[in-house]
Design an enzyme around this catalytic site. Structure first.
Site, PDB file in Angstrom:
ATOM      1  N   ARG A 128      22.321  -8.497  31.179  1.00 62.42           N
ATOM      2  CA  ARG A 128      21.403  -7.490  31.638  1.00 62.42           C
ATOM      3  C   ARG A 128      22.325  -6.088  31.514  1.00 62.42           C
ATOM      4  O   ARG A 128      22.659  -5.637  32.595  1.00 62.42           O
ATOM      5  CB  ARG A 128      21.226  -7.821  33.142  1.00 62.42           C
ATOM      6  CG  ARG A 128      20.129  -8.800  33.176  1.00 62.42           C
ATOM      7  CD  ARG A 128      19.976  -9.431  34.482  1.00 62.42           C
ATOM      8  NE  ARG A 128      18.780  -9.925  34.523  1.00 62.42           N
ATOM      9  CZ  ARG A 128      18.154 -10.282  35.522  1.00 62.42           C
ATOM     10  NH1 ARG A 128      18.737 -10.274  36.872  1.00 62.42           N
ATOM     11  NH2 ARG A 128      16.870 -10.692  35.560  1.00 62.42           N
ATOM     12  N   GLN A 133      18.862  -4.389  26.685  1.00 66.44           N
ATOM     13  CA  GLN A 133      17.423  -4.216  27.574  1.00 66.44           C
ATOM     14  C   GLN A 133      16.098  -4.664  26.377  1.00 66.44           C
ATOM     15  O   GLN A 133      15.367  -5.250  26.837  1.00 66.44           O
ATOM     16  CB  GLN A 133      17.482  -2.854  27.999  1.00 66.44           C
ATOM     17  CG  GLN A 133      16.697  -2.921  29.335  1.00 66.44           C
ATOM     18  CD  GLN A 133      17.217  -1.618  29.971  1.00 66.44           C
ATOM     19  OE1 GLN A 133      17.547  -0.735  29.577  1.00 66.44           O
ATOM     20  NE2 GLN A 133      16.370  -1.600  31.291  1.00 66.44           N
ATOM     21  N   ASP A 136      15.782  -8.337  26.115  1.00 69.85           N
ATOM     22  CA  ASP A 136      15.608  -9.101  27.374  1.00 69.85           C
ATOM     23  C   ASP A 136      14.211  -9.648  27.318  1.00 69.85           C
ATOM     24  O   ASP A 136      13.228  -9.387  28.154  1.00 69.85           O
ATOM     25  CB  ASP A 136      15.836  -8.259  28.727  1.00 69.85           C
ATOM     26  CG  ASP A 136      15.994  -8.857  29.774  1.00 69.85           C
ATOM     27  OD1 ASP A 136      15.713 -10.036  29.804  1.00 69.85           O
ATOM     28  OD2 ASP A 136      16.336  -8.293  30.902  1.00 69.85           O
ATOM     29  N   SER A 139      12.861 -10.843  30.984  1.00 69.09           N
ATOM     30  CA  SER A 139      12.032  -9.667  31.892  1.00 69.09           C
ATOM     31  C   SER A 139      10.691  -9.327  31.071  1.00 69.09           C
ATOM     32  O   SER A 139       9.789  -9.326  31.746  1.00 69.09           O
ATOM     33  CB  SER A 139      12.896  -8.442  31.636  1.00 69.09           C
ATOM     34  OG  SER A 139      14.044  -8.462  32.395  1.00 69.09           O
ATOM     35  N   TYR A 235      21.889 -11.348  39.099  1.00 70.92           N
ATOM     36  CA  TYR A 235      21.139 -12.550  39.432  1.00 70.92           C
ATOM     37  C   TYR A 235      21.316 -12.814  40.817  1.00 70.92           C
ATOM     38  O   TYR A 235      22.494 -12.501  41.154  1.00 70.92           O
ATOM     39  CB  TYR A 235      21.151 -13.673  38.389  1.00 70.92           C
ATOM     40  CG  TYR A 235      20.665 -13.523  37.141  1.00 70.92           C
ATOM     41  CD1 TYR A 235      19.346 -13.691  36.928  1.00 70.92           C
ATOM     42  CD2 TYR A 235      21.723 -13.363  36.108  1.00 70.92           C
ATOM     43  CE1 TYR A 235      18.878 -13.682  35.677  1.00 70.92           C
ATOM     44  CE2 TYR A 235      21.094 -12.940  34.753  1.00 70.92           C
ATOM     45  CZ  TYR A 235      19.826 -13.200  34.464  1.00 70.92           C
ATOM     46  OH  TYR A 235      19.168 -13.221  33.286  1.00 70.92           O
TER      47      TYR A 235
END
Ligand code: NAD
Length: 393
Positions: A128, A133, A136, A139, A235
């Site tokens: 992360r 990004q 990801d 997400s 997390y």
């Protein structure tokens, strides 16, 4: 470098790993795409759209595996425990595999993938960081699940979400409570607000409060504090059973007053904490709805049955899995962007680069040359650390 896209085989799965829109960027980088015929149809991307981008379409799944240097999937064996195993025989040594592999799900499965000799990458392990990004996928899919969970709840609830003042009287707004304000939970808050519900949320990470407020949600504070609520990767960390017991006692009143409860509190690789008990459900008004986004990992509600709808005390507890596949067009669009960004990162000058100095590669690489090489996965299964650092091309 040839990237192969087989048709997803998990029952009911409609997504596809690459969409036509990402093909030109891959082509520019010297990456060719081979698609199994019809792989994008379920998501709304017919073969003709891929052909227009100049990719090759082959009739059989085995042809894709034979031709490709890299296989990209949404649910690979591991997360596809229903029909994914068949792919093991098609994978060949040193072929790369990218997808949701559920690397912390079962050691046996990861070992089976390792035994094929494939160089496998798990998108769940993407770090992360700002750099990662755009890759990801967790997400991206979380966003879709949070959105869809609210729509399912709204559709099931015998009430409306918005407040309405009409000649026939006033309708009070629905009350939505979100437990677990991660990516999915935050999107659920935003969606419930757009539909006009009075929305509140709770998360054990103190940082979530500001995010909930920024979406117009009310943050429910509980007079208990999680210890080390978050790990270095952002997390959530598992807490003690005492902590969960205290949470359940304190959450009871808020749950009882809600028309809809969306639960999205997950801990990577672990069974989800039970935060809504049978007794708490019994205190909700008949007709209320719980959508349990943690159902695949056992569920946040004691009554959840993965993949099913349970009605108890007049309350519907929806434990459907794989919600992202119910919005296949945009889920595929987002996933394809994540995967193409990852491919462009991995493939340099027509070669797969396995530079373990690179955090993105080091974190996501699971198996290579018949072995599980990922330190986090090894640690999780209590396998001894690999003596030598593996690297090179
Ligand atoms: P997640 O899916 O791992 O977990 C869902 C949420 O449940 C988390 O917020 C967690 O704190 C919460 N939770 C777990 N156990 C709980 C309990 N017992 N009680 C209450 N809440 C509990 O979460 P996520 O989607 O991975 O998001 C976590 C955070 O990471 C968010 O702030 C998100 O914005 C952030 N994030 C950052 C990046 C990045 O920087 N690139 C990427 C993704 C997410």
């Amino acid at each position: 470098m040839i990237v192969g896209v087989p048709r997803e085989s998990f029952p009911g799965e409609l997504r596809v790993a690459l969409t036509p829109a990402v093909v030109p960027n891959l082509t520019k980088a010297g990456i060719e795409v081979v698609l199994e015929a019809g792989a994008g149809v379920g998501a709304g991307y017919p073969d003709a759209e891929y052909l227009a981008k100049g990719i090759k379409i082959v009739p059989q799944r085995a042809d894709v595996f034979r031709a490709a240097d890299i296989i990209v999937q949404v649910l690979s064996y591991g997360s596809n425990d229903k029909s994914g195993k068949g792919d093991l025989a098609l994978l060949h040594r040193d072929q790369a595999l990218i997808g949701f592999l559920r690397p912390l799900g079962s050691l046996e499965t990861v070992q089976e993938i390792a035994a094929t000799g494939a160089i496998s990458f798990s998108v769940e392990l993407m770090p992360r960081t700002t750099r990662a990004q755009s890759m990801d996928a967790l997400s991206s899919m979380g966003t879709i699940c949070g959105y869809k969970a609210v729509l399912i709840a709204a559709d099931t609830l015998p009430r409306m979400f918005p407040m309405l003042t009409t000649a026939a009287g006033t309708i009070t707004p629905g009350r939505v409570f979100v437990i677990g304000a991660g990516v999915a939970g935050l999107q659920a808050i935003a969606t419930a607000r757009r539909l006009g519900a009075v929305t509140s949320a709770y998360d054990m990470r103190p940082a979530a409060k500001e995010q909930v407020h920024s979406l117009g949600g009310r943050f429910v504070e509980l007079p208990i504090e999680a210890i080390d609520a978050q790990d270095a990767g952002g997390y959530a960390r598992a807490q003690s059973e005492d902590f969960y017991r205290a949470q359940r006692e304190l959450l009871g009143r808020v749950v009882a007053e809600s028309d809809v409860v969306i639960t999205a509190a997950v801990i990577p690789g672990q069974k989800s904490p039970v935060l809504v008990t049978r007794e708490m459900v019994a205190r909700m008004a008949p007709g209320s709805v719980i959508v349990d986004l943690a159902s695949e990992r056992g569920g946040n509600c004691e009554l959840t049955r993965p993949g099913e709808v349970v009605i108890e005390h007049g309350v519907s507890i929806i434990g459907w899995i794989n919600l992202a596949s119910r919005v296949p067009y945009h889920a595929s669009q987002m996933y394809a962007r994540n995967i193409s960004a990852f491919l462009l990162h991995l493939v340099k000058d027509g070669k797969l680069q396995l530079n373990l100095e690179d955090e993105i590669i080091r974190s996501t690489l699971v198996t290579k040359q018949g072995e599980i090489v990922n330190p986090r996965v090894r640690e999780f299964y209590k396998l001894p650390a690999l003596a030598e650092k593996q690297g090179g091309n």
